[in-house]
Structure formats: structure tokens, C-alpha cells
Design an enzyme around this catalytic site. Structure first.
Site, PDB file in Angstrom:
ATOM      1  N   HIS A 100       0.830  -1.196   0.000  1.00  0.00           N
ATOM      2  CA  HIS A 100       0.000   0.000   0.000  1.00  0.00           C
ATOM      3  C   HIS A 100       0.870   1.254   0.000  1.00  0.00           C
ATOM      4  O   HIS A 100       2.087   1.195   0.209  1.00  0.00           O
ATOM      5  CB  HIS A 100      -0.941  -0.010   1.205  1.00  0.00           C
ATOM      6  N   GLU A 125       1.202   3.798   2.052  1.00  0.00           N
ATOM      7  CA  GLU A 125       1.916   4.146   3.266  1.00  0.00           C
ATOM      8  C   GLU A 125       3.185   3.313   3.431  1.00  0.00           C
ATOM      9  O   GLU A 125       4.233   3.819   3.857  1.00  0.00           O
ATOM     10  CB  GLU A 125       1.014   3.925   4.499  1.00  0.00           C
ATOM     11  N   ALA A 133     -22.217   7.354 -28.850  1.00  0.00           N
ATOM     12  CA  ALA A 133     -21.934   8.375 -29.865  1.00  0.00           C
ATOM     13  C   ALA A 133     -23.232   8.644 -30.604  1.00  0.00           C
ATOM     14  O   ALA A 133     -23.998   7.718 -30.897  1.00  0.00           O
ATOM     15  CB  ALA A 133     -20.858   7.905 -30.829  1.00  0.00           C
ATOM     16  N   TRP A 152     -19.931   3.515 -37.452  1.00  0.00           N
ATOM     17  CA  TRP A 152     -19.043   4.504 -36.847  1.00  0.00           C
ATOM     18  C   TRP A 152     -19.577   5.921 -37.049  1.00  0.00           C
ATOM     19  O   TRP A 152     -19.916   6.324 -38.155  1.00  0.00           O
ATOM     20  CB  TRP A 152     -17.631   4.387 -37.417  1.00  0.00           C
ATOM     21  N   THR A 184     -26.810  -5.422 -29.454  1.00  0.00           N
ATOM     22  CA  THR A 184     -25.520  -4.833 -29.821  1.00  0.00           C
ATOM     23  C   THR A 184     -24.556  -5.903 -30.316  1.00  0.00           C
ATOM     24  O   THR A 184     -23.833  -5.710 -31.301  1.00  0.00           O
ATOM     25  CB  THR A 184     -24.911  -4.078 -28.626  1.00  0.00           C
ATOM     26  N   LEU A 239     -15.120  -5.282 -27.646  1.00  0.00           N
ATOM     27  CA  LEU A 239     -15.211  -4.740 -26.279  1.00  0.00           C
ATOM     28  C   LEU A 239     -13.896  -4.890 -25.515  1.00  0.00           C
ATOM     29  O   LEU A 239     -13.884  -5.159 -24.309  1.00  0.00           O
ATOM     30  CB  LEU A 239     -16.362  -5.405 -25.505  1.00  0.00           C
ATOM     31  N   GLU A 281     -22.177   0.534 -22.784  1.00  0.00           N
ATOM     32  CA  GLU A 281     -21.993   1.021 -24.146  1.00  0.00           C
ATOM     33  C   GLU A 281     -23.187   0.753 -25.057  1.00  0.00           C
ATOM     34  O   GLU A 281     -23.139   1.054 -26.237  1.00  0.00           O
ATOM     35  CB  GLU A 281     -20.720   0.427 -24.760  1.00  0.00           C
ATOM     36  N   GLY A 332     -26.925  -1.385 -26.391  1.00  0.00           N
ATOM     37  CA  GLY A 332     -27.445  -0.346 -27.281  1.00  0.00           C
ATOM     38  C   GLY A 332     -28.396   0.605 -26.593  1.00  0.00           C
ATOM     39  O   GLY A 332     -28.418   0.740 -25.369  1.00  0.00           O
TER      40      GLY A 332
END
Length: 361
Positions: free
Chosen positions: A54, A56, A160, A181, A207, A215, A299, A301
Site C-alpha cells: 500500500h 503508506e 456516440a 461509426w 448490440t 469490447l 456502451e 445499445g
């Protein structure tokens, strides 16, 4: 410089250090630490990777003259841990070394810590100061805090759309199984960078059928997120790319499908069954909590995105607006645009929207 200003100065350095571990520490938080003696930093470190030392510990190890620790102040943006996991408790280490002062950004609200680290330090006679740059500290670990306080992952919506408000063309007019796209290659690279920073990415059956996406984070160096596929009726076959061995995949199906698990799926594909007709989101979140998934990019659809929007189960939305005009097609999700940030990436505009209801401060 007064004490408050000095504390903020060194806490800011902790936050800067912590960011170096972003994307590599989950399910642990990102943490930075500095050690100050006589107004000078003599040690610093950050949590580099889950399972490793960690912040610290790394800061303490970097101090050349360990005798100075008994006269120093340790700064850390999150309460030192108090439990045995893959590493020993940091609070015990700090107390055992006799470090007299510890300044903390935010309390760790995970049930197994939540004040216990501070208690250990105070019982050892340490002077503890909390709440220094607390808002900044919580925002930095918004995924960690959302996971432990809201009992669900931090949810990022991403899509998008065209300037005329479409997320895709009409599927009936789509001749090939591939994404439509809207943005440019640079925007695509940014999205792949985002994927390396989150634990999982989620899409629905349609999708996969219409776009056959990978992905993965192939355009950026880093880990691939876990691919989560909402395939209620188990329509998808092994031919789709999401079932390859490039990343772990989790299929979430309806329990009405029984145990119809396909034997021809690769070993990195898991299937979980839930009741889609009743309290679906809570069941989904329980599955993700069980797997320590603290953040998810959704993402698509459009149906899946709208499902989470309609239930107000999201924390931020990242929306690209390209320069293509479709004229018709699948409508982009409608969301109240409390714009937090915007910029142009090539010819595509990126806007980031924060959900004020779930904002972690």
C-alpha cells in the site's frame, strides 16, 4: 504558512501520487502518501497494483533515515487500512513505528475499515487530523466509495450520436455485422483508454448481434475490462467475438432458461442466471459486487442505455457527437445535459455529464 495550508499542500501531493495507480488497483482504492519532516518531504509512495504494498508502506520504505519517522508527519488521502488482506494493516505499521502525526484526506467507509484505522492510530498515541481536501479525496476514489456506500458499481454511460440525434442507422438497412461509426479514430482510441480504467463493460444482446463488437482495449496499453452481456434468452452463439479468449466475459441470462449453459463457450466465459422480471438491477448489482466489479461502462445499445437512464441508475455519461447526418435511424438516449466538461477530439465533440443525484463528493 499556517497548519491548514501546509496540510493541503502535502495532501495535494498525495492525490497526485495516487493517480499513478489509476486503473491498476481495483478493487482497492487509489492512494498516495508522503512523509514530512521539518517541512520537507523525506518519503513518498503510492499503491501501484492490487495485491502489492500500500501507499503508506511504499512511502515509509522510501525514507532513507528511518530514525526521522519518530518526528515526522505521514499524509495519506485515505484512512490507513486496519485489516489483514493480501498485505498487513497499514495502521498497525504506522503505530508500531511511532510516527507521531498522521493527516488523512477521507475516512475509508468500507465496512471492514470505517474508522478502525484511525482508532488504532489514536490508541497508539498518534495525533490524527482528518478531512484535509476531503472532497477531492472522495472524488478521486468515486468508484470505490460508490461501490461500498451505494452497494453497486460506479456506472458510466457511453454512446456516440449524430448532430440530428441518432445513435445508429435503422438495423433493417444494415447489410454487415459491424459497428456503425459516428466518430473518428482518435475518439475510438480515447474510448479504449477509458476501458483500461474501468472494471467492466456492459452491452445487450442486440448490440452483439448487429455490431459483433470486441469490447477490448486493443488500441491502448492496459487491461481489458470484463465483458458483461445481458443475454436474457441465451440467443448468442459462440461465433460472436465477445466469446473469444481475449478477455473475461460474463453472460447474464434469465433464470427461466434453466441451466442451458453451452459447452462450446471458452473457459473464460461465465453464465449467471437472474430473474429478469423482478428487481433485475439489484440482482445484477449483487452479481457484480460478488465479483468485486466497482465500475462499469455501459456502451449500449439504446434499449440498455435507456433502461439505466429511466431508473436514474447512472453516475456520469460520456457522449460523443460526430459530424455525420443520418436523417433517420435509432434515436439517441435523451438525458438532462448537466454538462460537466466538453472538448473537441478531432471533428467529434465530447461532452461529459454528471448525475447530480448520485454525485460522490
Amino acid at each position: 504558512m499556517n497548519d491548514c495550508m501546509q496540510h493541503e499542500k502535502y495532501m495535494q501531493r498525495c492525490l497526485e501520487l495516487a493517480k499513478n495507480g489509476f486503473g491498476n488497483t481495483s478493487p482497492n482504492p487509489i492512494v498516495g502518501s508522503v512523509i514530512v519532516y521539518n517541512n520537507k518531504i523525506i518519503g513518498e509512495g503510492y499503491h501501484k497494483k492490487q495485491g502489492e504494498s500500500h501507499a503508506e508502506v511504499n512511502a515509509i520504505q522510501s525514507v532513507k533515515n528511518k530514525d526521522l519517522l519518530k518526528y515526522s508527519t505521514l499524509y495519506v488521502n485515505l484512512e490507513p487500512c486496519a485489516h489483514y488482506g493480501k498485505t498487513p494493516p497499514c495502521a498497525n505499521l504506522i503505530a508500531g513505528l511511532g510516527i507521531p502525526n498522521v493527516v488523512i484526506g477521507s475516512i475509508d467507509t468500507a465496512a471492514h475499515v470505517s474508522g478502525k484505522g484511525i482508532e488504532i492510530l489514536k490508541n497508539a498515541g498518534c495525533n490524527v487530523v482528518t478531512g484535509i481536501l476531503e472532497n477531492e479525496s472522495r472524488k478521486l476514489n468515486k468508484r470505490f466509495f460508490t461501490f461500498h456506500e451505494k452497494k453497486r458499481p460506479y456506472i458510466i454511460l457511453k454512446w456516440a450520436e449524430t448532430p440530428d440525434g441518432f445513435i445508429d442507422i435503422d438495423k433493417k438497412n444494415k447489410k454487415e455485422i459491424e459497428p456503425t461509426w459516428i466518430t473518428n479514430e482518435l475518439a475510438k482510441t480515447v474510448v479504449h483508454k477509458w476501458r483500461t480504467e474501468e472494471d467492466a463493460i456492459l452491452v445487450g444482446t442486440n448490440t452483439v448481434i448487429h455490431d459483433n463488437p470486441k469490447l477490448t482495449s486493443r488500441n491502448w496499453t492496459g487491461k481489458n475490462p470484463v465483458r458483461i452481456i445481458l443475454d436474457r434468452e441465451l440467443k448468442l452463439s459462440a461465433k460472436y467475438t465477445v466469446f473469444n479468449n481475449e478477455a473475461e466475459t460474463l453472460v447474464v441470462a434469465d433464470k427461466l432458461q434453466g441451466n442451458s449453459i453451452r459447452n462450446n463457450l471458452s473457459k473464460n466465459v461465465g453464465i449467471e442466471f437472474v430473474d429478469y422480471s423482478s428487481d433485475f438491477t439489484n440482482q445484477l448489482f449483487l452479481l457484480l459486487i460478488k465479483r468485486n466489479i466497482q465500475s462499469v461502462i455501459i456502451e449500449g445499445g439504446a434499449k440498455v442505455l435507456n433502461f439505466f437512464i429511466d431508473r436514474n441508475l447512472w453516475d456520469e455519461a460520456r457522449v460523443f457527437i460526430g459530424d455525420k447526418i443520418f436523417g433517420s435511424g435509432i434515436q439517441a438516449p435523451q438525458i438532462k445535459k448537466n454538462i460537466f466538461y466538453e472538448e473537441y477530439i478531432g471533428n467529434s465533440k465530447l461532452i461529459i455529464i454528471k448525475n447530480k443525484v448520485y454525485l460522490v463528493d
